[in-house]
Design a protein around this motif. Structure first.
Motif, PDB file in Angstrom:
ATOM      1  N   SER A  40       0.779  -1.196  -0.016  1.00  0.00           N
ATOM      2  CA  SER A  40       0.092  -0.049  -0.025  1.00  0.00           C
ATOM      3  C   SER A  40       0.881   1.102   0.028  1.00  0.00           C
ATOM      4  O   SER A  40       0.166   2.394  -0.121  1.00  0.00           O
ATOM      5  N   ASN A  41       2.172   1.121   0.316  1.00  0.00           N
ATOM      6  CA  ASN A  41       2.976   2.435   0.182  1.00  0.00           C
ATOM      7  C   ASN A  41       3.733   2.813  -1.012  1.00  0.00           C
ATOM      8  O   ASN A  41       4.476   2.011  -1.522  1.00  0.00           O
ATOM      9  N   PRO A  42       3.243   3.819  -1.699  1.00  0.00           N
ATOM     10  CA  PRO A  42       3.686   4.170  -2.959  1.00  0.00           C
ATOM     11  C   PRO A  42       5.092   4.668  -2.996  1.00  0.00           C
ATOM     12  O   PRO A  42       6.076   4.440  -3.973  1.00  0.00           O
ATOM     13  N   SER A  43       5.718   4.809  -1.829  1.00  0.00           N
ATOM     14  CA  SER A  43       7.221   5.428  -1.680  1.00  0.00           C
ATOM     15  C   SER A  43       8.181   3.998  -1.775  1.00  0.00           C
ATOM     16  O   SER A  43       9.360   4.082  -1.784  1.00  0.00           O
ATOM     17  N   ILE A  44       7.742   2.865  -1.657  1.00  0.00           N
ATOM     18  CA  ILE A  44       8.347   1.682  -1.468  1.00  0.00           C
ATOM     19  C   ILE A  44       8.473   0.721  -2.800  1.00  0.00           C
ATOM     20  O   ILE A  44       7.250   0.669  -3.299  1.00  0.00           O
ATOM     21  N   SER A  58       9.600 -24.427 -13.750  1.00  0.00           N
ATOM     22  CA  SER A  58       9.771 -23.618 -12.728  1.00  0.00           C
ATOM     23  C   SER A  58      10.575 -22.234 -13.161  1.00  0.00           C
ATOM     24  O   SER A  58      11.617 -22.483 -13.971  1.00  0.00           O
ATOM     25  N   PHE A  59      10.190 -21.113 -12.802  1.00  0.00           N
ATOM     26  CA  PHE A  59      10.939 -19.885 -13.179  1.00  0.00           C
ATOM     27  C   PHE A  59      11.238 -19.118 -11.913  1.00  0.00           C
ATOM     28  O   PHE A  59      10.487 -18.832 -11.080  1.00  0.00           O
ATOM     29  N   GLY A  60      12.564 -18.838 -12.015  1.00  0.00           N
ATOM     30  CA  GLY A  60      13.060 -18.176 -10.727  1.00  0.00           C
ATOM     31  C   GLY A  60      13.493 -16.694 -11.129  1.00  0.00           C
ATOM     32  O   GLY A  60      13.860 -16.464 -12.364  1.00  0.00           O
ATOM     33  N   GLY A  61      13.513 -15.643 -10.160  1.00  0.00           N
ATOM     34  CA  GLY A  61      13.952 -14.388 -10.570  1.00  0.00           C
ATOM     35  C   GLY A  61      13.661 -13.225  -9.533  1.00  0.00           C
ATOM     36  O   GLY A  61      13.476 -13.718  -8.291  1.00  0.00           O
ATOM     37  N   ILE A  62      13.275 -12.151  -9.745  1.00  0.00           N
ATOM     38  CA  ILE A  62      12.987 -11.180  -9.097  1.00  0.00           C
ATOM     39  C   ILE A  62      11.746 -10.532  -9.374  1.00  0.00           C
ATOM     40  O   ILE A  62      11.246 -10.425 -10.615  1.00  0.00           O
ATOM     41  N   LEU A  63      10.755 -10.578  -8.454  1.00  0.00           N
ATOM     42  CA  LEU A  63       9.421  -9.818  -8.615  1.00  0.00           C
ATOM     43  C   LEU A  63       9.347  -8.681  -8.106  1.00  0.00           C
ATOM     44  O   LEU A  63       9.782  -8.397  -6.614  1.00  0.00           O
ATOM     45  N   VAL A  64       8.698  -7.460  -8.719  1.00  0.00           N
ATOM     46  CA  VAL A  64       9.041  -6.102  -8.056  1.00  0.00           C
ATOM     47  C   VAL A  64       7.240  -5.680  -8.203  1.00  0.00           C
ATOM     48  O   VAL A  64       6.958  -5.789  -9.339  1.00  0.00           O
ATOM     49  N   ILE A  65       6.674  -5.189  -6.979  1.00  0.00           N
ATOM     50  CA  ILE A  65       5.568  -4.671  -7.246  1.00  0.00           C
ATOM     51  C   ILE A  65       5.578  -3.110  -6.480  1.00  0.00           C
ATOM     52  O   ILE A  65       6.188  -2.961  -5.463  1.00  0.00           O
ATOM     53  N   GLN A  70      -4.019   4.898  -6.644  1.00  0.00           N
ATOM     54  CA  GLN A  70      -5.265   4.090  -5.994  1.00  0.00           C
ATOM     55  C   GLN A  70      -5.498   3.150  -6.968  1.00  0.00           C
ATOM     56  O   GLN A  70      -6.009   3.489  -8.034  1.00  0.00           O
ATOM     57  N   ASP A  71      -5.556   1.975  -6.203  1.00  0.00           N
ATOM     58  CA  ASP A  71      -5.909   0.729  -6.994  1.00  0.00           C
ATOM     59  C   ASP A  71      -4.929   0.515  -8.054  1.00  0.00           C
ATOM     60  O   ASP A  71      -5.687   0.076  -9.330  1.00  0.00           O
ATOM     61  N   HIS A  72      -3.889   0.988  -8.369  1.00  0.00           N
ATOM     62  CA  HIS A  72      -3.013   0.851  -9.481  1.00  0.00           C
ATOM     63  C   HIS A  72      -1.620   0.406  -9.107  1.00  0.00           C
ATOM     64  O   HIS A  72      -1.000   1.072  -8.220  1.00  0.00           O
ATOM     65  N   HIS A  73      -1.150  -0.711  -9.623  1.00  0.00           N
ATOM     66  CA  HIS A  73       0.145  -1.205  -9.235  1.00  0.00           C
ATOM     67  C   HIS A  73       0.830  -1.806 -10.559  1.00  0.00           C
ATOM     68  O   HIS A  73       0.040  -2.161 -11.499  1.00  0.00           O
ATOM     69  N   ARG A  74       2.181  -1.729 -10.729  1.00  0.00           N
ATOM     70  CA  ARG A  74       3.108  -2.234 -11.606  1.00  0.00           C
ATOM     71  C   ARG A  74       3.606  -3.261 -11.174  1.00  0.00           C
ATOM     72  O   ARG A  74       4.304  -3.583  -9.911  1.00  0.00           O
ATOM     73  N   ILE A  75       3.494  -4.717 -11.758  1.00  0.00           N
ATOM     74  CA  ILE A  75       4.223  -5.857 -11.233  1.00  0.00           C
ATOM     75  C   ILE A  75       4.759  -6.513 -12.470  1.00  0.00           C
ATOM     76  O   ILE A  75       4.752  -7.052 -13.431  1.00  0.00           O
ATOM     77  N   ALA A  76       6.354  -6.727 -12.012  1.00  0.00           N
ATOM     78  CA  ALA A  76       7.316  -6.937 -13.080  1.00  0.00           C
ATOM     79  C   ALA A  76       8.266  -8.295 -12.360  1.00  0.00           C
ATOM     80  O   ALA A  76       8.427  -8.014 -11.169  1.00  0.00           O
ATOM     81  N   PHE A  77       8.204  -9.358 -13.229  1.00  0.00           N
ATOM     82  CA  PHE A  77       8.748 -10.583 -12.922  1.00  0.00           C
ATOM     83  C   PHE A  77      10.080 -10.705 -13.961  1.00  0.00           C
ATOM     84  O   PHE A  77       9.822 -10.963 -15.099  1.00  0.00           O
ATOM     85  N   ILE A 181       5.047  -5.008   5.946  1.00  0.00           N
ATOM     86  CA  ILE A 181       5.805  -5.638   4.879  1.00  0.00           C
ATOM     87  C   ILE A 181       5.911  -7.104   5.350  1.00  0.00           C
ATOM     88  O   ILE A 181       6.206  -7.611   6.553  1.00  0.00           O
ATOM     89  N   ALA A 182       5.251  -7.947   4.324  1.00  0.00           N
ATOM     90  CA  ALA A 182       5.501  -9.326   4.649  1.00  0.00           C
ATOM     91  C   ALA A 182       6.740  -9.990   3.955  1.00  0.00           C
ATOM     92  O   ALA A 182       6.856  -9.807   2.816  1.00  0.00           O
TER      93      ALA A 182
END
Length: 201
Positions: A40-44, A58-65, A70-77, A181-182
């Motif tokens: 929920s924190n846009p600065s992180i 199996s696909f390994g790597g780095i996931l960035v969210i 508001q209700d808008h996220h970018r998700i890259a793997f 943060i989980a």
């Protein structure tokens, strides 16, 4: 007669809701909003070392969210070498594919990932019903027409469970929680060959 009664009992138990099957009772708590603070924190930039097991691969790597609004996220793997495996924009209920590799570009998988990431990143949602069991609170909400149960203990979100006919379909497990943060997230599908493991970097 005994067989008929046994069959009727099994039928009733089989049709019981997820909360009832798991010993939860209706709660008088009138909280109407479910809050998920983990993305929920846009600065992180939420960065996780990730492993996705799907279609016996199996696909390994780095996931960035990243929360963009508001209700808008970018998700890259991406792979650890920086090659993009998929790049999604999720705004409201709409998923835009910015990029995806051929091996993952399957309609059913993209649909499942959309549902998963929407559950993972939705910050607040209307609660339909509330339940309790000992120190746990269970809040029911609907995402894309599917029942999701949010499990809280001491006001901390520990699980999200997508269920149908009283049975778990998908379980989101959150652990190592600190400062909203989980550190570890596991997404386990019970009706689809997909498992996602995330460890915060």
């Amino acid at each position: 007669m005994r067989f008929l009664l046994s069959s009727l009992f099994l039928l009733l138990v089989g049709c019981a809701s997820y909360p009832k099957k798991n010993g939860y009772v209706a709660s008088k708590v009138q909280t109407t909003v479910v809050c998920n603070p983990y993305f929920s924190n846009p600065s992180i930039d939420y960065v996780y070392k990730s492993n996705i097991e799907v279609f016996d691969r199996s696909f390994g790597g780095i996931l960035v969210i990243k929360k963009l609004g508001q209700d808008h996220h970018r998700i890259a793997f991406t792979t650890e070498m920086g090659n993009t495996l998929f790049d999604f924009s999720l705004k409201g209920d709409n998923l835009t594919i910015n990029r995806i590799i051929k091996e993952l570009d399957r309609k059913i998988l993209v649909s499942v990932l959309k549902r998963d990431f929407l559950a993972l990143t939705t910050e607040s949602i209307q609660s339909i019903e509330n339940f309790s069991k000992a120190s746990k609170m269970l809040k029911k909400a609907s995402i894309l027409g599917k029942n999701h149960y949010y499990v809280f203990e001491n006001d901390r979100l520990l699980q999200i469970i997508r269920a149908k006919n009283g049975k778990k379909k998908v379980v989101f497990l959150f652990s190592g929680i600190s400062n909203n943060i989980a550190k570890k997230i596991d997404i386990q599908h019970h009706n689809f060959k997909l498992k996602i493991s995330l460890k915060a970097i």
